[in-house]
Design a protein around this motif. Structure first.
Motif, short mmCIF file in Angstrom:
data_model
loop_
_atom_site.label_atom_id
_atom_site.label_comp_id
_atom_site.label_asym_id
_atom_site.label_seq_id
_atom_site.Cartn_x
_atom_site.Cartn_y
_atom_site.Cartn_z
N UNK A 307 0.65 -1.48 -0.32
CA UNK A 307 0.00 -0.15 -0.40
C UNK A 307 1.00 1.18 0.09
N UNK A 308 0.76 2.12 -1.12
CA UNK A 308 1.41 3.45 -0.86
C UNK A 308 0.84 4.40 -1.35
N UNK A 309 -0.39 4.92 -1.21
CA UNK A 309 -0.94 5.83 -0.65
C UNK A 309 -0.60 6.85 -0.30
N UNK A 310 -1.00 7.77 -1.06
CA UNK A 310 -0.37 9.35 -1.14
C UNK A 310 0.91 9.78 -1.60
N UNK A 311 1.54 8.38 -2.15
CA UNK A 311 2.59 8.93 -2.87
C UNK A 311 2.41 10.50 -4.12
N UNK A 312 3.36 10.79 -4.10
CA UNK A 312 3.25 12.28 -5.55
C UNK A 312 2.55 11.03 -6.67
N UNK A 313 1.57 12.51 -7.76
CA UNK A 313 1.10 11.60 -9.19
C UNK A 313 3.03 11.17 -10.04
N UNK A 314 3.71 12.43 -9.50
CA UNK A 314 5.65 11.65 -9.83
C UNK A 314 5.48 10.44 -9.53
N UNK A 315 5.66 10.03 -8.43
CA UNK A 315 6.12 9.03 -7.63
C UNK A 315 5.36 8.02 -8.49
N UNK A 316 4.61 7.92 -8.80
CA UNK A 316 3.60 6.67 -9.07
C UNK A 316 3.44 6.25 -10.59
N UNK A 317 3.84 7.44 -11.46
CA UNK A 317 4.13 7.16 -12.76
C UNK A 317 5.50 6.29 -12.97
N UNK A 318 6.41 6.61 -11.95
CA UNK A 318 7.31 6.07 -12.50
C UNK A 318 7.49 4.69 -12.30
N UNK A 319 7.57 4.25 -13.38
CA UNK A 319 7.47 2.44 -13.14
C UNK A 319 9.05 1.32 -12.16
#
Length: 340
Positions: A307-319
């Motif tokens: 669970x990685x809730x509330x990671x910034x989008x830039x982090x989550x969109x990095x493979x």
């Protein structure tokens, strides 16, 4: 190599903490594709846990489960645990709000049943919380805990009709669930065989620090949080109390702080798997949940989830983020898994 517990990613971090007052929601298909693309030394995620939340899902579309099943099969993934969208109601609210809460549990269980029948959900539970804040609960702790327990009991009876178990999320922002002792009291009060705890390594670590429940703090205020022996002692106390109730488990990292974004209240901060400020030894500390007091594997659940809730989008969109997460989970399975 150990092939259990199965390794899942969560899709709801694309929604939780996002929205008009934060960052844009990350589409479900994007979360699914990035999960499927993650790979470490030939090992991939086995599945995803799903937040049945709009705009990712609507439980009012009779074809929704069928569409999802096709997507999962395309990516060679399965579904596991489901988050019921219970916040339209409240387990501590008015009669109508409580009725809505239970109805949302019913809809989630029905959706889970459809996924099982479609052959894409071999295991997992339905996750709930009290949908009530700590401040509101504190106005009448005993009375409000009883109301929440009554609502949970009714929800359990509905879930039992679908063969489902309900997992109450151990998180410091939910009334009656915001400390390890209150959580045990609530589980005992509900008194149903199909209720248990969803333990998250980040959220439950905050139990040791007494956020929102200083009366149940374990680690002293003046303790050095970089002293691993201090951390381990705190985790042992919490897990000895909560492990017997744990039926769903999230691997995560925490730096000892709280964080909230969008409309989400502050709770245990989810850090990246490689965060140098993380206070947890992920592979070692997962063992407090996955092994009993004698060091034996509990095998209480067939999969674990990140669970990685509330990671910034830039982090989550990095493979690379998802590859790092998968690598951490593989280490957990190597240390505490089994072969079947």
């Amino acid at each position: 190599m150990n092939n259990y517990p199965k390794l899942h990613n969560a899709t709801w971090p694309g929604i939780v903490g996002k929205g008009p007052d934060s960052e844009p929601v990350i589409p479900f298909d994007t979360m699914l594709a990035m999960t499927a693309a993650a790979e470490v030394d030939g090992v991939k995620f086995d599945g995803v846990d799903l937040g049945l939340l709009e705009p990712h899902f609507t439980l009012n579309d009779p074809d929704e489960a069928k569409v999802l099943a096709e997507k999962l099969k395309k990516h060679n993934l399965v579904a596991g645990s489901l988050v019921a969208p219970i916040w339209a109601g409240s387990a501590m609210g008015t009669a109508d709000q409580r009725k809505t809460f239970v109805e949302m549990v019913r809809k989630a269980c029905e959706f889970g049943k459809q996924l099982k029948e479609l052959g894409v959900r071999p295991y997992g539970v339905v996750r709930i919380d009290s949908a009530a804040g700590v401040d509101a609960w504190a106005k009448d702790p005993a009375g409000n805990t009883k109301i929440i327990a009554d609502t949970f009991r009714e929800a359990c009876d509905v879930a039992a009709g679908y063969g489902e178990k309900l997992a109450a999320e151990g998180e410091i922002c939910w009334g009656a669930m915001h400390s390890w002792k209150y959580m045990v009291e609530l589980m005992e009060m509900v008194d149903r065989p199909n209720i248990g705890l969803q333990a998250d390594m980040s959220h439950t670590f905050l139990y040791t620090l007494g956020y929102n429940a200083p009366e149940h703090r374990i680690i002293p205020k003046d303790a050095d949080l970089h002293d691993r022996e201090v951390i381990k002692a705190g985790l042992k106390t919490v897990t000895d109390a909560l492990r017997p109730w744990t039926i769903d488990f999230h691997v995560a990292q925490n730096d000892g702080s709280v964080f909230g974004s969008g409309s989400h209240d502050k709770t245990g901060r989810h850090c990246q798997a490689t965060d140098p400020n993380g206070l947890l030894d992920i592979a070692h500390d997962a063992g407090y949940w996955l092994r009993d007091e004698n060091g034996q594997l509990t095998k209480a659940f067939k999969h674990i989830c990140w669970d990685g809730c509330m990671f910034p989008n830039a982090v989550m969109e990095n493979q690379q983020t998802w590859n790092d997460i998968l690598a951490a989970m593989i280490k957990v399975r190597e240390a505490h898994g089994w072969k079947a």
